[in-house]
Design a protein around this motif. Structure first.
Motif, PDB file in Angstrom:
ATOM      1  N   ARG A 237       2.138   1.561  -3.479  1.00 14.65           N
ATOM      2  CA  ARG A 237       1.150   2.109  -4.355  1.00 14.65           C
ATOM      3  C   ARG A 237       0.447   3.657  -4.075  1.00 14.65           C
ATOM      4  NH1 ARG A 237      -2.075  -2.634  -6.898  1.00 14.65           N
ATOM      5  NH2 ARG A 237      -3.478  -1.050  -7.441  1.00 14.65           N
TER       6      ARG A 237
ATOM      7  N   GLY B  40      -7.862  -0.459 -11.309  1.00 14.80           N
ATOM      8  CA  GLY B  40      -6.907  -0.387 -10.275  1.00 14.80           C
ATOM      9  C   GLY B  40      -6.174  -1.658  -9.995  1.00 14.80           C
TER      10      GLY B  40
ATOM     11  N   GLU C  23      -1.571   4.817  -2.280  1.00 13.46           N
ATOM     12  CA  GLU C  23      -3.298   5.069  -2.566  1.00 13.46           C
ATOM     13  C   GLU C  23      -3.891   5.614  -1.448  1.00 13.46           C
ATOM     14  OE1 GLU C  23      -4.554   0.865  -4.726  1.00 13.46           O
ATOM     15  OE2 GLU C  23      -3.658   0.957  -2.779  1.00 13.46           O
ATOM     16  N   ALA C  24      -4.861   6.530  -1.734  1.00 16.03           N
ATOM     17  CA  ALA C  24      -5.685   7.274  -0.680  1.00 16.03           C
ATOM     18  C   ALA C  24      -6.548   6.043   0.062  1.00 16.03           C
ATOM     19  CB  ALA C  24      -6.597   8.197  -1.138  1.00 16.03           C
ATOM     20  N   GLU C  25      -6.988   6.299   1.266  1.00 18.84           N
ATOM     21  CA  GLU C  25      -7.829   5.520   1.949  1.00 18.84           C
ATOM     22  C   GLU C  25      -8.830   4.731   1.167  1.00 18.84           C
ATOM     23  OE1 GLU C  25      -8.477   2.920   5.082  1.00 18.84           O
ATOM     24  OE2 GLU C  25      -6.585   4.614   4.960  1.00 18.84           O
TER      25      GLU C  25
ATOM     26  N   GLN D 223      -9.360   4.728  -1.806  1.00 22.73           N
ATOM     27  CA  GLN D 223      -9.072   4.154  -3.311  1.00 22.73           C
ATOM     28  C   GLN D 223      -8.124   2.998  -3.227  1.00 22.73           C
ATOM     29  OE1 GLN D 223      -7.307   7.973  -4.715  1.00 22.73           O
ATOM     30  NE2 GLN D 223      -9.374   8.698  -5.297  1.00 22.73           N
ATOM     31  N   ARG D 224      -8.169   2.220  -2.401  1.00 19.05           N
ATOM     32  CA  ARG D 224      -7.313   1.160  -2.121  1.00 19.05           C
ATOM     33  C   ARG D 224      -7.724   0.070  -3.076  1.00 19.05           C
ATOM     34  NH1 ARG D 224      -6.241   0.678   4.462  1.00 19.05           N
ATOM     35  NH2 ARG D 224      -4.625   2.029   4.551  1.00 19.05           N
ATOM     36  N   ALA D 225      -6.868  -0.710  -3.612  1.00 19.75           N
ATOM     37  CA  ALA D 225      -7.219  -1.641  -4.516  1.00 19.75           C
ATOM     38  C   ALA D 225      -7.667  -2.851  -3.707  1.00 19.75           C
ATOM     39  CB  ALA D 225      -5.862  -2.315  -5.402  1.00 19.75           C
TER      40      ALA D 225
ATOM     41  N   ARG E  12       0.998  -1.346  -0.219  1.00 17.02           N
ATOM     42  CA  ARG E  12       0.009   0.165   0.161  1.00 17.02           C
ATOM     43  C   ARG E  12       0.704   1.326   0.038  1.00 17.02           C
ATOM     44  NH1 ARG E  12      -4.832  -2.052   4.148  1.00 17.02           N
ATOM     45  NH2 ARG E  12      -6.208  -3.085   2.410  1.00 17.02           N
TER      46      ARG E  12
END
Length: 257
Positions: free
Chosen positions: A78, A111, A80-82, A84-86, A75
């Motif tokens: 990557r 994503g 990623e914003a909270e 918008q996590r894959a 994470r």
């Protein structure tokens, strides 16, 4: 799209990513695959990632902490914003069955996912409850680990990317594709026109040699219907419920007896 694979055996993915038609998707970055070994995030001299199950029983269970640390590193990379996590996907016999519609959804999404490949007797349920968003299965059987299902998903997604297959229309003729109304694909034939098989000469169906495109397409449609009715009647029922079968299709199916 990016897929991060958590696996104790990253070396298994090397030949898979480097060979075959789908390597184009991996080499171009259309499907960007990153491999992570949870052993790199384990403590102690032995980098232990498994232990005996509480309550007794056979086998070993993958520990939650190395997996969690590995996921945190993914994470962070990557970025990623909270919100918008894959999604974190675990391959497991208890998961939902992966099908063509699911593969198309993965292939269209931007994503990707974090793919968790379990091993041994399983994964500590606390990691699953806290971190896993979705569980997938290839069918009602058990494998030694999640690497083969992960490769299956990556392969299926990669071949749907633009420019990967030599003919852009190839996957439109795949079994289960909506372009075929969800039916199985028809049988295929190639040269020679007569093959001297183990039980004598076998020829190509004459309609395929006649050059009449309308007749060929109708023949293939009927072959799809016959094969699907014999092998997967559930797909016939689904196509019928969705209104995908026309009067000629129904007439042909009734004639099968």
């Amino acid at each position: 799209m990016r897929f991060d694979v958590i696996t104790l055996f990253p070396e298994l993915f090397g030949p898979f990513l480097a060979h075959g038609i789908n390597r184009r998707a991996f080499e171009s970055g259309q499907v960007d695959v990153h491999l992570w070994n949870p052993r790199d995030f384990a403590e102690g001299n032995y980098r232990r990632v498994d232990d005996r199950p509480f309550g007794g029983g056979p086998g070993m269970v993958m520990m939650a902490e190395p997996l969690w640390r590995c996921l945190q590193a993914i994470r962070a990379e990557r970025a990623e914003a909270e919100g918008q996590r894959a999604p974190v996907v675990l391959f497991s016999p208890v998961g939902e069955r992966l099908d063509h519609a699911g593969v198309e959804a993965w292939a269209a999404g931007p994503g990707g996912a974090v793919l968790v490949c379990g091993r041994y007797e399983g994964i500590d349920q606390r990691f699953i409850d806290a971190c896993v968003d979705r569980q997938l299965s290839l069918g009602d059987f058990v494998l030694s680990g999640g690497e083969i299902p992960a490769m299956a998903l990556l392969d299926a997604v990669a071949r749907l990317q633009p420019g990967v297959l030599g003919d852009e229309g190839s996957h439109q003729q795949d079994s289960f594709n909506p372009a075929l109304d969800g039916l199985l694909d028809s049988p295929h034939h190639t040269r020679p026109e007569v093959w001297q098989g183990p039980h004598g000469p076998l020829g190509v169906p004459p309609v395929l040699l006649g050059g009449h495109h309308g007749q060929i397409e109708r023949y293939r449609r009927e072959q799809r219907l016959a094969l699907t009715a014999r092998q997967r009647p559930d797909l016939i029922a689904r196509a019928r419920a969705e209104g995908r079968l026309g009067p000629d299709d129904e007439r042909f199916l009734r004639g099968l007896g």
